[in-house]
Design a protein around this motif. Structure first.
Motif, PDB file in Angstrom:
ATOM      1  N   TRP A  81      34.075  41.629  47.761  1.00 44.48           N
ATOM      2  CA  TRP A  81      34.251  40.422  48.214  1.00 44.48           C
ATOM      3  C   TRP A  81      32.109  40.049  48.125  1.00 44.48           C
ATOM      4  CZ3 TRP A  81      31.451  38.563  53.196  1.00 44.48           C
ATOM      5  CH2 TRP A  81      31.827  37.552  53.436  1.00 44.48           C
ATOM      6  N   GLN A 111      31.004  39.608  45.010  1.00 47.89           N
ATOM      7  CA  GLN A 111      30.791  37.879  43.846  1.00 47.89           C
ATOM      8  C   GLN A 111      30.599  37.370  44.704  1.00 47.89           C
ATOM      9  OE1 GLN A 111      35.443  37.219  44.529  1.00 47.89           O
ATOM     10  NE2 GLN A 111      35.466  36.415  46.300  1.00 47.89           N
ATOM     11  N   ALA A 171      30.937  34.175  42.140  1.00 50.14           N
ATOM     12  CA  ALA A 171      32.138  33.250  41.704  1.00 50.14           C
ATOM     13  C   ALA A 171      32.090  32.895  43.105  1.00 50.14           C
ATOM     14  CB  ALA A 171      32.681  33.854  41.486  1.00 50.14           C
ATOM     15  N   ARG A 221      34.005  32.858  46.947  1.00 42.55           N
ATOM     16  CA  ARG A 221      34.949  33.971  47.186  1.00 42.55           C
ATOM     17  C   ARG A 221      35.943  33.204  48.155  1.00 42.55           C
ATOM     18  NH1 ARG A 221      29.839  36.564  51.075  1.00 42.55           N
ATOM     19  NH2 ARG A 221      29.466  37.594  49.535  1.00 42.55           N
ATOM     20  N   ARG A 226      36.259  41.746  35.873  1.00 40.45           N
ATOM     21  CA  ARG A 226      34.683  41.006  36.241  1.00 40.45           C
ATOM     22  C   ARG A 226      33.457  41.611  35.765  1.00 40.45           C
ATOM     23  NH1 ARG A 226      32.585  40.578  40.643  1.00 40.45           N
ATOM     24  NH2 ARG A 226      32.531  38.606  40.158  1.00 40.45           N
ATOM     25  N   ASP A 252      31.631  44.182  35.928  1.00 41.42           N
ATOM     26  CA  ASP A 252      30.315  44.215  36.706  1.00 41.42           C
ATOM     27  C   ASP A 252      29.388  45.216  36.593  1.00 41.42           C
ATOM     28  OD1 ASP A 252      30.931  42.706  38.995  1.00 41.42           O
ATOM     29  OD2 ASP A 252      31.954  43.626  40.340  1.00 41.42           O
TER      30      ASP A 252
END
Length: 582
Positions: free
Chosen positions: A253, A256, A259, A261, A279, A281
């Motif tokens: 969480w 991100q 993006a 949530r 994703r 990352d």
């Protein structure tokens, strides 16, 4: 379509003398075959809600009750607790109060015997087999560890073969492997026998792995009832209530931020690893998954030994006049300035070792030396200024009617001239000033724990021993306990805790001692101990989610806290960006 097995409609309940109801117009439906977790912060009404299921409220707990409860299609009104107990098994948070017979088999068979079942002994044997206690059938209750007693309380509920099983804090006092064992039993009962399982649980990783649905309680009301992934993905809402989703869920969480949530999040380390890779990352994987060990504790200058144990054995004589070994040849030195965690499975000997240091029990053989004193057979009161032992249940230490008097009692008994100054110092250090005139027995679990630590620290002992300091505390209060334990470092020379809380160990301990079957099988830093999967399994332990995720992502070291993990991930992303720009 699933059939409803339990319904509450408009249930409101107020305890005698309370100004506000603890349950407010609660309506709830549980379906047959569900596996549901009830969550909420301290005082939200979780346990009170469940006591309505089997008639304890309003039959045993008096107060103002309104509303309707329906169990297995029949109104609960007019039915006794005994009648309802045929349908609902309940394992309470204070489960030791459910153990009423001298031996294990007697106790587990007691309820079906009272109900007149001819196969009461067979029911007891089946329940013991389910919980892995068959080999202990002839043992006396007082011989069991706390975790074994918890399993026995569960077995007692299973012996009645109820349609609904309610467990308040299923994994309290259990090592990680036994905790998994209990949940595996519950899952088997749920999936193979169709039992409806209700747990009151603070450990979100168990909710994520085993439960199907979640009920969130807040200030005596049901805020919502959701499927487990949707529930635990409500990170912001849960954190605002002091409820902690799984660490890997929070990590995903927080990572991100670029993006919205809103979507569903991973609930375990394997899912989180795939989620973060998918994703992109930009987490850099090292060529080797071996962690970079760092020594957590550096000792310079002269090492001062506070405790020395030489070839210590401990056995006790059973009622059958045979000797039962508890500790076998323990060699141990505890040094000044250390924060030591004793870990291991239930019955490994952790509490016994601490009781030897405190002089509560006497070794069968060997020598225990504390600050130059041989404590073998020395009366515990002679050691009270040198060693402080804080019991697993803090309320056992309370004898006065206010927090201030509790802290002052031992100081005045020792006729210390600065007693009043020390009391004020402890009230401030452990943030108890506002609670000074309150009765400690009426405080919350976390507050009681702070009082018990203040009592022990006030005499300024060389060694502070704590047995399961975070047992039965919610996760928010456990986070607070890390800071409280840090406070102890400025008041005592050495702090030792016996615990199954691997998160606490990873965040707080500078040295970890692993026990198994009465022996020390490992002694080292958290990096050394948690990197050895075989050792952890042997000792009934497990890595935390973040440790497992660190390994799966190939990070250069094992992360023990969320802050450490996020910081390392950010560093790795920066490194990846630099490599990508070349």
């Amino acid at each position: 379509m699933r059939k409803s097995i339990l319904e509450l409609n408009g249930v409101t309940f107020t305890y005698p003398g309370a100004e506000q109801p603890v349950l407010r117009d609660v309506s709830l439906q549980l379906d047959e075959g569900d596996f549901i977790a009830i969550i909420g912060s301290n005082g939200s009404g979780k346990s009170t809600l469940c006591k309505c299921f089997n008639g304890l409220i309003p039959h045993y707990y008096t107060g103002d009750f309104a509303g309707e409860v329906t169990i297995c299609g029949q109104p609960a009104d007019g039915k006794s607790v005994a009648e309802l107990s045929k349908h609902i098994g309940y394992v309470y948070q204070d489960f030791e109060n459910q153990l009423v017979r001298p031996t294990v088999l007697d106790d587990v068979s007691f309820t079906p015997l009272n109900y007149g079942f001819a196969d009461y002994k067979e029911r007891g044997e089946r329940a013991l087999a389910l919980t892995g206690l068959s080999d202990l059938r002839n043992e006396f209750i007082w011989q069991l560890s706390g975790g074994q007693k918890h399993l026995l309380a569960l077995a007692g509920a299973l012996a009645m073969d109820p349609e609904i099983l309610v467990i308040d804090e299923p994994v309290a006092q259990l090592d990680p492997q036994h905790a998994r064992h209990i949940y595996d039993i519950l899952r088997r009962l749920n999936e193979e026998q169709g039992k409806t399982i209700v747990v009151i649980e603070h450990h979100a990783e168990f909710i994520a792995d085993y439960c199907k649905n979640v009920v969130l309680m807040d200030k005596g009301e049901v805020r919502w009832q959701k499927p487990v992934r949707e529930a635990l993905s409500s990170v912001k809402e849960l954190l605002e209530l002091g409820i902690y989703p799984p660490d890997v869920t929070r990590a995903a969480w927080l990572l991100q931020s670029d993006a919205p949530r809103t979507h569903l999040l991973p609930l375990n380390a394997v899912e989180a690893s795939a989620h973060m890779v998918l994703r992109q990352d930009a987490i850099v994987r090292t060529e080797s998954s071996e962690p970079n060990y760092e020594q957590s504790l550096t000792i310079t200058g002269e090492v001062k030994h506070v405790v020395q144990m030489e070839n210590v054995h401990l056995s006790y004589r059973t009622i059958h006049k045979t000797m039962h070994p508890v500790l076998n040849g323990v060699q141990l030195e505890l040094r000044q300035g250390e924060s030591i965690a004793l870990i291991g499975n239930n019955g490994a000997g952790k509490s016994s070792l601490m009781k030897l240091i405190a002089g509560i029990v006497r070794p069968t053989a060997g020598t225990v030396n504390v600050k130059g004193m041989v404590v073998n057979g020395l009366p515990p009161e002679r050691l009270s200024g040198t060693v402080a032992y804080v019991f697993q249940n803090p309320e056992e230490m309370f004898i006065e009617d206010s927090v201030r008097k509790e802290i002052a009692y031992y100081l005045k008994a020792r006729k210390l001239v600065d007693a009043e100054e020390r009391v004020e110092e402890m009230l401030t250090a452990f943030r108890l000033s506002e609670l000074a005139e309150r009765d400690a027995r009426l405080l919350s679990g976390g507050q009681q724990r702070r009082v018990s630590l203040a009592i022990g620290a006030a005499v300024r002992p060389a060694v502070m021993l704590l047995d399961e300091p975070t047992a039965n505390l919610d996760i928010s209060t456990k986070q607070e306990m890390v800071h409280v334990l840090d406070t102890l470092r400025s008041h005592v020379e050495t702090v030792v805790i016996a615990t199954h809380d691997m998160q606490l160990v990873s965040e707080w301990a500078t040295r970890i001692i692993v026990m198994h079957q009465g022996q020390i099988i490992a002694d080292g830093t958290k990096d050394e101990i948690f990197a050895d999967g075989l050792l952890l399994r042997r000792a009934g332990l497990a890595q935390t989610q973040l440790m497992e995720l660190s390994r799966l992502l190939g990070l250069p070291r094992i992360c023990s806290s969320l802050e450490d993990f996020l910081s390392l991930v950010e560093v790795q992303k920066e490194v990846a960006a630099i490599h990508g720009s070349r």
